[in-house]
Design a protein around this motif. Structure first.
Motif, mmCIF file in Angstrom:
data_model
loop_
_atom_site.group_PDB
_atom_site.id
_atom_site.type_symbol
_atom_site.label_atom_id
_atom_site.label_comp_id
_atom_site.label_asym_id
_atom_site.label_seq_id
_atom_site.Cartn_x
_atom_site.Cartn_y
_atom_site.Cartn_z
ATOM 1 N N ILE A 1 38.374 37.526 41.921
ATOM 2 C CA ILE A 1 37.937 37.074 43.245
ATOM 3 C C ILE A 1 38.181 35.573 43.335
ATOM 4 N N HIS A 55 41.473 39.851 44.850
ATOM 5 C CA HIS A 55 40.611 39.982 46.027
ATOM 6 C C HIS A 55 40.293 38.591 46.570
ATOM 7 N N THR A 101 35.009 41.778 37.027
ATOM 8 C CA THR A 101 35.892 40.910 37.804
ATOM 9 C C THR A 101 35.800 39.484 37.296
ATOM 10 N N THR A 138 32.535 40.765 49.120
ATOM 11 C CA THR A 138 33.659 41.201 48.282
ATOM 12 C C THR A 138 33.163 41.787 46.972
#
Length: 284
Positions: free
Chosen positions: A7, A36, A61, A49
């Motif tokens: 992210i 993302h 992530t 998100t």
């Protein structure tokens, strides 16, 4: 399937997907790694998100600019390194959200690989953002006696130096007027700014200030051989590169996400560099 991701903003050129998918191949694990980019830089956009990744069954992530500090608030548990530093670049999502900081552990591994047990000594660190905070704390794990912080934002420099002092370390802010003398007198010189990247070329300090130190580190790894690294190498400094940080923080994150140990990292690193033609005249 191990669903992993990153992210952040402006991450289209990230090599993290290639690294994690190759690590999956090496360990015989089915891995996907997706990028993302939230709608904006707000905490709300980041939280949306992250929640989407949780619902989709992601195992973990990574987190990059500009979310590393605000992401800590989204964690159910905060591991010691992330809590000490106040930022996270690695969120494990299986069984709750746990925040780690593998920039911290990755820098230590990269430093030890290149420089061994020699202490970092007195260090000038330029750039007090997310990576700068992680590296600043990690420096004391490799023998720093003092970290002097410079940032174009005096408030950012003061925040980091204050956090280091509060943790029991020796640190101070360096102003622009004192920067040259601090750099020349330092044992180590650390760049944690974007200066040196393909998009922002250059050297973070004047080239003729570099040479009296013992070692240097550049967080930038595109290109691997930045102007700063080339100058440091030319004048005989030991160097730790941004690629070292990238590869070791990525491996540490992969081990957290998959709960699998990478037994022989160095051959994998060589194969990764060969596969993606990541050449370096300085690192061998």
């Amino acid at each position: 399937m191990y669903k992993l991701g990153l992210i952040g903003q402006s991450i289209a050129q990230s090599r993290s997907p290639a690294l994690h998918e190759m690590l999956g191949e090496e360990l015989g694990l089915p891995v996907t790694y997706d990028l993302h980019e939230p709608a904006d830089t707000s905490p709300e956009a980041f939280a949306q998100t992250l929640d989407s990744l949780r619902r989709q069954g992601y195992r973990g992530t990574n987190v990059t600019f500009p979310y590393k500090q605000l992401a800590v608030a989204e964690a159910d548990s905060v591991k010691p390194s992330a809590g000490l530093i106040g930022s996270t670049n690695t969120l494990a999502l299986a069984g709750g959200t746990a925040a780690f900081n593998t920039d911290y552990s990755g820098f230590i591994r990269g430093y030890r690989q290149r420089i061994g047990d020699r202490s970092a000594g007195r260090v000038v660190l330029i750039g007090a953002g997310g990576v700068g905070r992680a590296v600043a704390f990690a420096l004391f794990d490799v023998g720093a006696t003092e970290v002097q912080v410079f940032d174009l934002s005096p408030d950012s420099a003061a925040s980091l130096a204050g956090a280091l002092v509060a943790a029991g370390y020796r640190s101070s802010v360096v102003g622009a007027a004192e920067l040259e003398s601090a750099v020349r007198e330092a044992d180590g010189l650390v760049n944690c700014t974007p200066v040196g990247h393909y998009k922002t070329p250059g050297i973070p300090v004047a080239a003729d200030w570099i040479g009296t130190q013992r070692w240097a580190f550049d967080a930038v790894y595109t290109p691997i051989d930045t102007e700063f690294m080339r100058r440091a190498y030319q004048v005989g400094l030991a160097i730790v590169s941004g690629f070292d940080l990238f590869i070791y923080q990525g491996m540490d994150a992969f081990e957290i996400f998959t709960e699998r140990k990478i037994q022989a990292p160095e051959p994998i690193i060589r194969r990764f560099r060969e596969r993606f033609d990541l050449r370096s005249a300085l690192l061998g």
